[in-house]
Design a protein around this motif. Sequence first.
Motif, PDB file in Angstrom:
ATOM      1  N   ALA A 121       0.875  -1.175   0.000  1.00 44.34           N
ATOM      2  CA  ALA A 121       0.000   0.000   0.000  1.00 44.34           C
ATOM      3  C   ALA A 121       0.913   1.226   0.000  1.00 44.34           C
ATOM      4  O   ALA A 121       1.336   1.681   1.074  1.00 44.34           O
ATOM      5  N   PRO A 122       1.260   1.774  -1.166  1.00 42.42           N
ATOM      6  CA  PRO A 122       2.323   2.785  -1.248  1.00 42.42           C
ATOM      7  C   PRO A 122       2.035   4.056  -0.452  1.00 42.42           C
ATOM      8  O   PRO A 122       2.951   4.632   0.147  1.00 42.42           O
ATOM      9  N   GLU A 123       0.774   4.509  -0.417  1.00 45.10           N
ATOM     10  CA  GLU A 123       0.470   5.736   0.325  1.00 45.10           C
ATOM     11  C   GLU A 123       0.728   5.540   1.817  1.00 45.10           C
ATOM     12  O   GLU A 123       1.275   6.421   2.494  1.00 45.10           O
ATOM     13  N   MET A 124       0.344   4.379   2.328  1.00 44.37           N
ATOM     14  CA  MET A 124       0.533   4.104   3.747  1.00 44.37           C
ATOM     15  C   MET A 124       2.014   3.944   4.075  1.00 44.37           C
ATOM     16  O   MET A 124       2.503   4.458   5.090  1.00 44.37           O
ATOM     17  N   ILE A 125       2.729   3.238   3.232  1.00 37.54           N
ATOM     18  CA  ILE A 125       4.172   3.049   3.449  1.00 37.54           C
ATOM     19  C   ILE A 125       4.888   4.397   3.446  1.00 37.54           C
ATOM     20  O   ILE A 125       5.754   4.661   4.286  1.00 37.54           O
TER      21      ILE A 125
END
Length: 209
Positions: free
Chosen positions: A90-94
Amino acid sequence: MTQRTGLILDFGGVLTTSVAACASGFDRRAGLRDGTFLSVIAKDPEGVRLYADLERGAISQEEWNERTAALMGIDGDNLLGRVLADLHPAPEMIAAVAAARAAGVKTGIFSNSLGSGPYDIYGGYDLHANHDVVLISESYKTRKPDPELYTIMLGLMELPGEACVFVDDTARNLPPAEELGIATVLATDSVSTITQVEALLGLSLRPEV
C-alpha cells in the motif's frame, strides 16, 4: 497528554492491500463459494485452531497449508501463497509511515505470523531496515490479541502506551492496546487511516500538492 512519538503498525491489510479481498479472489480462482476461505479460518472450529497455531508458530506453514486445504477439499500446495497472490504494498501508507519516522516518530511492526516459507508475506518489505522495532508473533509463541504481547511490544518500543498509536485492520486486536493507553486506529482505506494517524500524531504525513 503525553506527546505521541510512537507508531505501531500491523502489517497485512495496513502496509499492504486488503487481505480479505485477496481471500475473495482466491475463492473465485479455486472454484469455491465466495467467503469459503475466510469462513474456514474464522468460523470452522478446526480451521480457527489451525490458524491460531500458525500465528503462534506452533505449526509450520507447510503443515497449515495441508491441513487447512483438507478442510476445503482442495490441494494444499503453497496454499497461503495462493490465497495471498493478489497482496501488494500500500504505497500511500508506506510513504506516510516513512514520513512519520523521518519526523522523529519511532515506528514498529506488530504482526501475527504466517510462517516464513514456502511463502514469505514480509518478503521485499525490508522491515528491519525501515522500522525501529519488528515483533512477529511466532517469536513469542503467542499472538494478538493476547495482552501480554502488547506489553512486550511497548517494552521493545521503549515508550509508554500513552505515547503510542496502534493501527490494525482487525477490530478485536485493538482493545488490548487501548487498555494500555495506546491510541488506536482501525485501518480501512489508506486515506482515512492516514488522516486519523496524522491527527493523533499532530503531523502531516502526505506531500503537499
